[in-house]
Design an enzyme around this catalytic site. Structure first.
Site, PDB file in Angstrom:
ATOM      1  N   LYS A  82     -14.686   3.953  11.863  1.00  0.00           N
ATOM      2  CA  LYS A  82     -15.030   4.574  10.576  1.00  0.00           C
ATOM      3  C   LYS A  82     -14.799   6.078  10.664  1.00  0.00           C
ATOM      4  CE  LYS A  82     -18.812   4.602   7.155  1.00  0.00           C
ATOM      5  NZ  LYS A  82     -20.220   4.214   6.902  1.00  0.00           N
ATOM      6  N   SER A 157     -20.815   1.571   2.626  1.00  0.00           N
ATOM      7  CA  SER A 157     -19.743   2.541   2.676  1.00  0.00           C
ATOM      8  C   SER A 157     -18.679   2.255   3.739  1.00  0.00           C
ATOM      9  CB  SER A 157     -20.316   3.925   2.936  1.00  0.00           C
ATOM     10  OG  SER A 157     -20.892   3.996   4.230  1.00  0.00           O
ATOM     11  N   SER A 181     -24.791   0.144   4.931  1.00  0.00           N
ATOM     12  CA  SER A 181     -23.358   0.452   4.928  1.00  0.00           C
ATOM     13  C   SER A 181     -22.528  -0.315   5.952  1.00  0.00           C
ATOM     14  CB  SER A 181     -23.134   1.953   5.133  1.00  0.00           C
ATOM     15  OG  SER A 181     -23.308   2.634   3.917  1.00  0.00           O
TER      16      SER A 181
END
Lengths: 490, 102
Positions: A82, A157, A181
């Site tokens: 990420k 996210s 997330s």
């Protein structure tokens, strides 16, 4: 779309094949790059792909094997990261214009540990800007699409990481979870996503959002993969004073052994009328699966479930408003032009306003408001009091059961552009925020599918356990997985 | 805590405290969305918190101190790697003090 059944062998089995020479790391990287080449233009899971660097890393591992050396427990395992986790490789952008060209001078602790174990980084994945969102639509660099139905969001996210794992662009991935997330995109993309207990994993090198809530965790195609990745990077760290000084737990030895006498709590509030019918059905199927595996189902109550979002949207923005104050345009990141007569104040305000997207702006302002003089007690302090009550409610539930079962998300993947009201988007996380508020671990794994207009949409179930109960939680998840083996898009 | 409707003036004040300078269109959009969010957050007032100690953090932690020993630091070129403006070994910033200092 012909989903293929997945055999849950984990990541160390892959590394074992690389170490014996049964397969080369180079061939594995070439396979992933070919899949990326074929599908990434439609999925947009990545902000950057490290093609040349991944090939070079694979060649080093293969050379190591050829010399008879041991390249590590995760040798040749291909990871996507990420883009809010610092890597010296490439940029670390948080999917924000503010950090569009930011290059980290150091690797996050989790990255250092994974590289030392022989893992290969294939790229940095897309996210909602600064991890603020539940759909990956808040990225400054474009929306990621769900590999199961490209008209739908992957969740967020960590949507890029979840999509990359489900699409077969990598073996596993890292995400961060402040209010769901990792777990919510894992649910929407049909893979496994695991948020460890707060304090289990070093946050050094994770760009801070809500410091009392944030935790790094793994995505993989099976529970074993998540457990192996977790074991490789968890544990205390001199560089993060909030890591718990505890031994790394053994989550692997007994992972495949079903827990005898497991008590699975199903909170009444998780059987909400607000759940999509498909989600309600998959929850009851999962309850039935645990019963057939010999578990005892326990009815429990978590009456504060539905004030979780209100509590979270005070605490998380408050912490974010403080954490994001560092982005001032002075030392790194975007610096706006100022006119003659303007000074530092204008430089800060212009740089931040030009660099941040609308959701980040909204959350900084919400956080500033709830911390401001005259409102602190009514909002922030009260939210912290409710936070303790939520934690105590979990403690009472865990006196009656070993794990809690419920949906990860009240709905399967929704259409891109389908949620325009911020609060409607925030409600996606109704079952996940309280895990972070209490600081306990949670895992989402696929447990069934919805069929909507011809598309098959994965539905994840979440298990939560007491703080530092990862070994038990992963084993309980593995039981459900064995009854509901996952499938992935071919 | 009652229904919280913010005014444009309130939003400009919060923006100033946040070191943000949204344009007029953004201010109105923020006024509307923040008011709506604060209305939902008002649900917190329905929870009985009498006598409950606030919980700022999930772990019962206290500050941990390192031994007072110097260690490796980043070389200056790495520190300045991302500097938007620099002069020699320094970050360049707009002038903070008037001529003659203050």
């Amino acid at each position: 779309m012909n989903p293929k059944p997945h055999d849950c062998v984990g990541l160390r089995a892959i590394a074992a094949q690389v170490r014996t020479g049964a397969v080369t790391a180079s061939a594995r990287v070439a396979n992933c790059l070919a899949r990326i080449e074929a599908h990434e233009s439609e999925i947009h899971a990545f902000n950057q792909v490290f093609a040349a660097e991944a090939r070079a890393a694979a060649a080093r591992i293969d050379a190591c094997v050829a010399r008879g050396e041991n390249p590590g427990a995760l040798a040749g395992v291909i990871l996507a990261i990420k883009d809010n986790i610092a890597t010296t490789l490439g940029r670390t952008t948080c999917s924000s214009r503010f950090l569009e060209n930011y290059r980290s001078p150091f690797d996050a602790t989790v990255i250092q540990r994974l590289l030392a174990a022989g893992a290969i980084l294939i790229g940095k994945t897309n996210l909602d800007e600064f991890a603020m969102g539940s759909s990956t639509e808040n990225s400054a660099f474009g929306t990621t699409r769900n590999p199961w139905d490209r008209t739908r969001v992957p969740g967020g996210s960590s949507g890029g990481s979840a999509a990359a794992v489900s699409a077969g662009f990598c073996d596993a991935a890292l995400g961060s979870d402040t209010g769901g997330s990792i777990r919510q995109p894992a649910s929407l993309c049909g893979c496994v996503g695991f948020k460890p207990t707060y304090g289990r994993v070093s946050r050094y090198g994770l760009v801070a959002f809500g410091s009392s809530l944030d935790q790094i965790g793994p995505f993989a195609r099976d529970v074993r993969g998540c457990a192996e990745l977790f074991e490789a990077f968890c544990g205390s760290d001199q560089l993060d004073s909030t890591t718990a000084p505890l031994e790394v737990p053994d989550c692997l030895t007994q992972l495949d052994e079903p827990l005898r006498g497991l008590r699975v709590g199903v909170p009444r509030e998780y059987r909400s009328e607000a759940n999509a019918p498909s989600v309600a059905r998959v929850l009851e199927d999962a309850v039935a699966a645990y019963k057939s595996l010999g578990a005892t189902i326990v009815d429990v109550e978590l009456p504060l479930t539905d004030v979780g979002i209100s509590t979270y949207y005070v605490i998380a923005p408050a912490e974010a408003s403080s954490n994001l104050a560092r982005f001032d345009g002075i030392r790194y990141g975007k610096r706006a032009e100022i006119s003659a007569g303007e000074g530092l104040e204008e430089l800060y305000a212009k740089s931040r306003s030009e660099g941040f997207g609308p959701e980040v702006l909204r959350r900084i302002m919400l956080g500033t408001y709830v911390l401001s003089s005259g409102y602190y007690d009514a909002y922030y302090n009260r939210a912290l009091q409710v936070r303790r009550r939520i934690r105590e409610e979990f403690d009472r539930a865990f006196a009656q059961c070993d794990v809690l079962l419920g949906p990860t998300s009240p709905m399967p993947a929704f259409e891109i552009g389908g949620k325009t009201d911020p609060w409607a988007m925030y409600l996606c996380d109704v079952y996940t925020v309280n895990t972070n508020i209490a600081g306990i671990p949670g895992i989402s794994l696929n447990a069934g599918y919805a069929e909507e207009r011809g598309a098959l949409l994965p539905i994840g179930m979440q298990l939560q356990g007491p703080a530092f109960s990862e070994a038990l939680l992963l084993r309980a998840a593995r039981m459900l997985e064995s009854a509901r083996p996952p499938k992935y898009p071919s | 805590m009652s229904e919280q409707d913010l005014s444009i003036k309130d939003v400009r004040h919060i923006a100033k405290l946040s070191r943000l300078a949204p344009d007029d269109a953004a201010i109105e959009s923020l006024r509307s969305s923040l008011s709506s969010i604060l209305g939902h957050i008002a649900k917190l007032s329905t929870v009985d918190v009498a006598g409950v100690e606030p919980m700022a953090h999930p772990l019962a932690i206290s500050n941990r101190l390192d031994a007072d020993e110097s260690g490796a630091t980043l070389p200056i070129e790495m520190v300045l790697l991302n500097a938007p403006a620099k002069v020699d070994r320094f970050l360049a910033v707009p002038k903070v003090l008037d001529e003659g200092g203050a």
